[in-house]
Design a protein around this motif. Structure first.
Motif, PDB file in Angstrom:
ATOM      1  N   ILE A 136       0.822  -1.219  -0.088  1.00 15.39           N
ATOM      2  CA  ILE A 136       0.071  -0.120   0.008  1.00 15.39           C
ATOM      3  C   ILE A 136       0.817   1.418   0.014  1.00 15.39           C
ATOM      4  O   ILE A 136       0.388   2.474  -0.163  1.00 15.39           O
ATOM      5  N   SER A 137       2.297   0.932  -0.210  1.00 15.21           N
ATOM      6  CA  SER A 137       3.054   2.205  -0.088  1.00 15.21           C
ATOM      7  C   SER A 137       4.256   1.783  -0.934  1.00 15.21           C
ATOM      8  O   SER A 137       4.653   0.604  -0.828  1.00 15.21           O
ATOM      9  N   THR A 138       4.835   2.592  -1.546  1.00 15.74           N
ATOM     10  CA  THR A 138       5.829   2.382  -2.509  1.00 15.74           C
ATOM     11  C   THR A 138       7.119   3.515  -2.435  1.00 15.74           C
ATOM     12  O   THR A 138       6.853   4.717  -1.905  1.00 15.74           O
ATOM     13  N   PHE A 139       8.285   2.977  -2.294  1.00 16.42           N
ATOM     14  CA  PHE A 139       9.411   4.204  -2.324  1.00 16.42           C
ATOM     15  C   PHE A 139       9.406   4.920  -3.533  1.00 16.42           C
ATOM     16  O   PHE A 139       9.386   4.315  -4.410  1.00 16.42           O
ATOM     17  N   VAL A 140       9.549   6.283  -3.574  1.00 15.27           N
ATOM     18  CA  VAL A 140       9.516   6.892  -4.636  1.00 15.27           C
ATOM     19  C   VAL A 140      11.045   7.583  -4.879  1.00 15.27           C
ATOM     20  O   VAL A 140      11.727   7.361  -5.888  1.00 15.27           O
ATOM     21  N   SER A 141      11.298   8.233  -4.021  1.00 11.94           N
ATOM     22  CA  SER A 141      12.726   9.195  -3.983  1.00 11.94           C
ATOM     23  C   SER A 141      13.209   9.808  -2.617  1.00 11.94           C
ATOM     24  O   SER A 141      12.313   9.645  -1.760  1.00 11.94           O
TER      25      SER A 141
END
Length: 315
Positions: free
Chosen positions: A175-180
């Motif tokens: 439900i969450s992802t690493f972007v930057s």
């Protein structure tokens, strides 16, 4: 009673806060294990194994753990729940992000910011910006807590390394992802680990004055730079310099507060410092009530004089 401590690390190295959380876990009694989850974090796992009193290190390597996202870590910890009576993490941004999810997954209360362990089920924690110390007794079968690291000494290094056990990744809700991320690099020590902290307040009046007056003093003293919330909100200092209830909690050997009035929220983040020095032109400023040494003076006069004295000592 067996405890599991979530390690605080950057994949390459272990943070000092982990050894302090281990000290808190020792007070619960029984064995203490440390969970090191990340990617290419073997060095951090080996460092955890060399902390005195650690019986075992659980080492989990997977891309989903690289950036310490809370959902994968919480799922990994709850998957180990059957073997543990207590789960601890330092009260860092990561620990405060993960442990509430662990508590929810286990359907137990979380005890936040523990600063003393009275017994395996009774703890002390600060409330009302540190003005009241609350005693909490938990009847839950499993204890989940974050630890105020300034309240515990780091566990010493062990002569013999503990065994390291490899854990496989577990399924986690995506439900969450690493972007930057944007990382700032500095030669100065990290704020929460520094022996000396030089902090500026709203009286500095501009970012330029922080650069001209506070940062050179910090460099001469090999200190970290801090700031009050008022200075951060005004744009004089970045967010990661903020000390206080809504910022970072520090307890250095020497804390120098310059142009800081001493609002209760700021005091909550630094009043455990060993020695507090305050410079403020307002003799009635609350900061003088907690300061060991106080100078009632205009910072624009006092700091150049202090700079000249330090330069003379350096010669």
């Amino acid at each position: 009673m067996t405890s599991l401590v979530l390690a605080d690390h950057d994949n390459a190295s272990l943070k000092d806060s982990t050894a302090k959380a281990v000290s808190a876990a020792h007070l619960l009694g029984g064995d203490v294990h440390v969970l090191v989850a990340g990617l290419n974090c073997v060095a951090a796992a080996e460092a955890a194994a060399r902390i005195d009193g650690v019986a075992k290190v659980l080492h989990a390597e997977a891309p989903q753990y690289e950036h310490m996202l809370p959902e994968p870590l919480a799922a990994l910890i709850t998957a180990q729940a059957a073997g543990y009576d207590a789960f601890l993490a330092p009260s860092t941004a990561s620990g405060k992000n993960v442990m509430p999810r662990v508590a929810a997954g286990l359907d137990v209360m979380q005890i936040s910011d523990v600063m003393n362990v009275l017994s395996p089920d009774t703890f002390e924690r600060p409330i009302y910006a540190g003005n009241v110390i609350e005693t909490v007794r938990s009847k839950d079968g499993k204890k989940v807590m974050t630890v105020r690291t300034t309240a515990f000494p780091p566990a010493a290094a062990a002569g013999v390394a503990a065994p390291i056990e490899t854990l496989g990744p577990v399924a986690s809700p995506e439900i969450s992802t690493f972007v930057s991320e944007e990382l700032t690099k500095s030669e100065r020590p990290e704020l929460t680990a520094a022996r000396i902290v030089v902090s500026g307040g709203r009286a500095l009046q501009s970012r330029e004055n922080f650069t001209k007056l506070i940062e050179p003093l910090a460099e001469k003293l090999h200190a970290a730079v801090g700031a009050s919330r008022a200075a951060v909100d005004a744009g004089y200092a970045p967010n990661d310099w903020q000390v206080g209830q809504t910022g970072k909690i520090v307890a250095p050997d020497l804390y120098i507060a310059i142009g800081i009035s001493g609002a209760i929220q700021h005091l909550a983040g630094m009043k455990d410092s060993k020695v507090i020095v305050a410079i403020n032109k307002d003799a009635d400023a609350p900061i003088f009530q907690v300061a060991d040494y106080g100078l009632v003076a205009d910072l624009y006069t006092a700091l150049p004089e202090l700079d000249r004295e330090l330069a003379a000592i350096g010669k």
